[in-house]
Design a protein around this motif. Structure first.
Motif, short mmCIF file in Angstrom:
data_model
loop_
_atom_site.label_atom_id
_atom_site.label_comp_id
_atom_site.label_asym_id
_atom_site.label_seq_id
_atom_site.Cartn_x
_atom_site.Cartn_y
_atom_site.Cartn_z
N VAL A 377 -7.64 -1.31 15.68
CA VAL A 377 -8.00 0.11 15.62
C VAL A 377 -7.24 0.80 14.49
CG1 VAL A 377 -8.00 2.30 16.86
CG2 VAL A 377 -8.63 0.20 18.06
N THR A 378 -5.95 0.49 14.36
CA THR A 378 -5.16 1.08 13.28
C THR A 378 -5.77 0.76 11.92
OG1 THR A 378 -3.10 1.02 14.54
CG2 THR A 378 -2.90 1.08 12.15
N ARG A 379 -6.14 -0.49 11.74
CA ARG A 379 -6.74 -0.91 10.46
C ARG A 379 -8.05 -0.16 10.21
NH1 ARG A 379 -5.28 -5.32 7.72
NH2 ARG A 379 -3.47 -6.52 8.42
N LYS A 380 -8.85 -0.01 11.23
CA LYS A 380 -10.13 0.69 11.06
C LYS A 380 -9.89 2.17 10.72
CE LYS A 380 -12.99 -2.70 12.13
NZ LYS A 380 -13.93 -3.26 11.10
N LEU A 381 -8.96 2.79 11.43
CA LEU A 381 -8.71 4.21 11.21
C LEU A 381 -8.18 4.49 9.81
CD1 LEU A 381 -7.04 5.19 14.61
CD2 LEU A 381 -9.37 5.71 13.88
N LEU A 382 -7.35 3.58 9.29
CA LEU A 382 -6.73 3.78 7.98
C LEU A 382 -7.50 3.08 6.86
CD1 LEU A 382 -2.95 3.32 8.93
CD2 LEU A 382 -4.26 5.45 8.73
N ASN A 383 -8.63 2.45 7.21
CA ASN A 383 -9.43 1.72 6.22
C ASN A 383 -8.60 0.61 5.58
OD1 ASN A 383 -11.70 1.06 4.71
ND2 ASN A 383 -11.23 2.51 3.08
N PHE A 384 -7.92 -0.17 6.43
CA PHE A 384 -7.01 -1.21 5.97
C PHE A 384 -7.49 -2.61 6.36
CE2 PHE A 384 -2.73 1.26 5.59
CZ PHE A 384 -3.05 1.56 4.28
N ASP A 385 -8.78 -2.84 6.42
CA ASP A 385 -9.29 -4.15 6.84
C ASP A 385 -8.72 -5.29 6.02
OD1 ASP A 385 -10.76 -3.30 8.97
OD2 ASP A 385 -12.67 -3.19 7.91
N ASN A 386 -8.57 -5.09 4.72
CA ASN A 386 -8.18 -6.19 3.84
C ASN A 386 -6.78 -6.04 3.27
OD1 ASN A 386 -10.77 -7.48 4.06
ND2 ASN A 386 -11.58 -5.94 2.66
N PHE A 387 -5.95 -5.22 3.91
CA PHE A 387 -4.58 -5.02 3.45
C PHE A 387 -3.61 -5.70 4.42
CE2 PHE A 387 -6.78 -1.85 1.11
CZ PHE A 387 -5.99 -1.47 0.04
N LYS A 388 -2.51 -6.16 3.89
CA LYS A 388 -1.48 -6.74 4.75
C LYS A 388 -0.68 -5.63 5.41
CE LYS A 388 2.49 -9.86 4.86
NZ LYS A 388 3.38 -10.76 4.08
N LEU A 389 -0.65 -5.65 6.74
CA LEU A 389 0.12 -4.66 7.49
C LEU A 389 1.16 -5.37 8.35
CD1 LEU A 389 -2.43 -2.00 8.81
CD2 LEU A 389 -1.03 -1.94 6.74
N THR A 390 2.29 -4.71 8.53
CA THR A 390 3.35 -5.23 9.38
C THR A 390 3.67 -4.20 10.45
OG1 THR A 390 4.30 -6.50 7.56
CG2 THR A 390 5.71 -6.11 9.48
N PHE A 391 3.49 -4.60 11.71
CA PHE A 391 3.83 -3.71 12.82
C PHE A 391 5.23 -4.08 13.29
CE2 PHE A 391 -0.69 -3.53 12.58
CZ PHE A 391 -1.04 -2.29 13.06
N HIS A 392 6.07 -3.07 13.47
CA HIS A 392 7.48 -3.31 13.79
C HIS A 392 7.70 -3.28 15.29
CE1 HIS A 392 8.35 -2.94 9.54
NE2 HIS A 392 7.69 -1.79 9.52
#
Length: 392
Positions: A377-392
């Motif tokens: 959901v976070t990726r969809k909301l921020l339009n981050f489908d293809n970005f590397k994200l790190t949740f802490h």
């Protein structure tokens, strides 16, 4: 001459890069962001103002001045209090839920018993639960909903489920979106476990481990696949349906009809078949493990055969897609981690020097599905489908 469309596209890309750095950092500063994205100071300032107006920036106070002196930097991070996400795991007999901030911090989690409840009643349970929440100390309250489906999902639509068949005729997404005016996203539960492993457990992965699978053993059997760092769903979302693989002959008696692997080797099937052999009504996972602890011959033999079968499933998965690793999620093995050591021995007996490792995901499958939903959901909301994200 750069067109208006190209300028807008470039600005959006730069915005995403800045937002990605901000999200992934526990704390940072405008100067550090500028260094990492390598953008002109005026561009940084303009995008920063926009992100600030959108409430994505949380100020943390002054940092430490550099060795050369000068003004102390203003420390910032992505706004952890921006809003919260509610995720559900819709399994055969439970509706599990988790509430987390957009950055992944868990606020609440629990479950409802739903066995034999009509799907309309289960939907109402979800609605009533969400209605019971206030803004939970966040600036924007509820911002999105994610639901793990034990079946095939494609384009946010349920295509197949082995149970809760009424889901196929229920407008679940539309109903929840109408009720709460936030986006709702559906995804296969094993895919969510794969997303969780990548986004929440990425710091535990070996460097450059971009290809791996998850194997979820629960009421059924499912697999999620990460290829080149991205979720692979296959044609119409049907990749990873390991449990629907078939066999025609089993140790439990010959049959002329195809049998799905999950009807033989899921945890629910293991408990059901063991209960039949013991001539009892039903067994819980804890009761099964206790029987093995007591060296009950039937339970011990069933466990051995189950672990050998899981080792063979892992071997077949390794042959089909050659991942760097397969992460195993199982509630029973979480209760008794030593069972994983036995599974490893059976796997190594099949293939002594495999390039594909079998790793025990030291979290329950419930947590993986629910937090994987938060990441989705976070990726969809921020339009981050293809970005590397790190949740802490």
């Amino acid at each position: 001459m750069v067109s208006k469309i190209d300028q807008d596209s470039m600005r959006e890309t730069n915005r995403q890069l800045m937002l990605q750095v901000l999200f992934n950092a526990e704390k940072t500063s405008r100067v550090e962001i500028a260094d990492k994205v390598n953008l002109h100071k005026s561009t940084i300032s303009s995008i920063y103002r926009n992100l600030e107006e959108e409430d994505f920036i949380e100020e943390l106070g002054d940092g430490v001045a550099s060795n050369s002196g000068g003004r102390r930097p203003k420390l910032i991070r992505f706004n952890h209090n921006y809003g919260y996400i509610v995720t559900f795991d819709l399994s055969r007999g439970h509706l599990r839920y988790l509430v987390a901030k957009i950055t992944g911090e868990v606020l609440q989690n629990g479950e409802f018993q739903t066995r034999n409840l009509p799907i309309d009643n289960i939907q109402q349970l979800a609605i009533d639960f969400i209605k019971s929440l206030d803004d939970l100390g966040t600036n924007h309250g509820l911002i999105g909903i994610g639901i793990g489906i034990h079946g095939v999902v494609f384009n946010n639509t349920i295509r197949y489920v082995p149970y809760h068949e009424d889901l196929l005729n229920l407008s679940l997404v539309e109903n929840l979106e109408d009720q709460f005016q936030v986006p709702v996203y559906l995804e296969n539960e094993a895919n969510l476990a794969a997303i969780y492993t990548r986004d929440f457990q990425g710091h535990l992965l070996e460097p450059n481990m971009l290809n791996f699978s998850t194997l979820n053993i629960h009421d059924g059997i499912g697999s999620g696949m990460i290829q080149n760092g991205q979720l692979f769903i296959g044609k119409r979302g049907e990749a990873g349906e390991v449990g629907r693989s078939i066999t025609f002959k089993t140790d439990f008696g010959p049959t002329e009809q195809p049998v799905h692997l999950e009807d033989l080797f899921s945890e629910e099937s293991l408990l059901h078949r063991t209960a039949i052999k013991l001539k009892t009504q039903q067994l819980t996972r804890q009761e099964f493990c206790s029987l093995v602890d007591q060296k009950d011959p039937i339970a011990t033999d069933m466990l051995k055969h189950w672990l050998q079968s899981l080792a063979m499933i892992c071997y077949n998965m390794a042959q089909q897609s050659a991942p760097d690793a397969i992460f195993l999620y199982s509630r029973i093995i979480t209760l008794r981690p030593e069972y994983f050591d036995q599974l490893q021995k059976y796997y190594q007996a099949i293939v002594p020097a495999s390039d594909t490792k079998i790793l025990f995901a030291h979290q329950t499958v419930d947590k993986a599905i629910l937090l994987g939903g938060v990441a989705l959901v976070t990726r969809k909301l921020l339009n981050f489908d293809n970005f590397k994200l790190t949740f802490h």
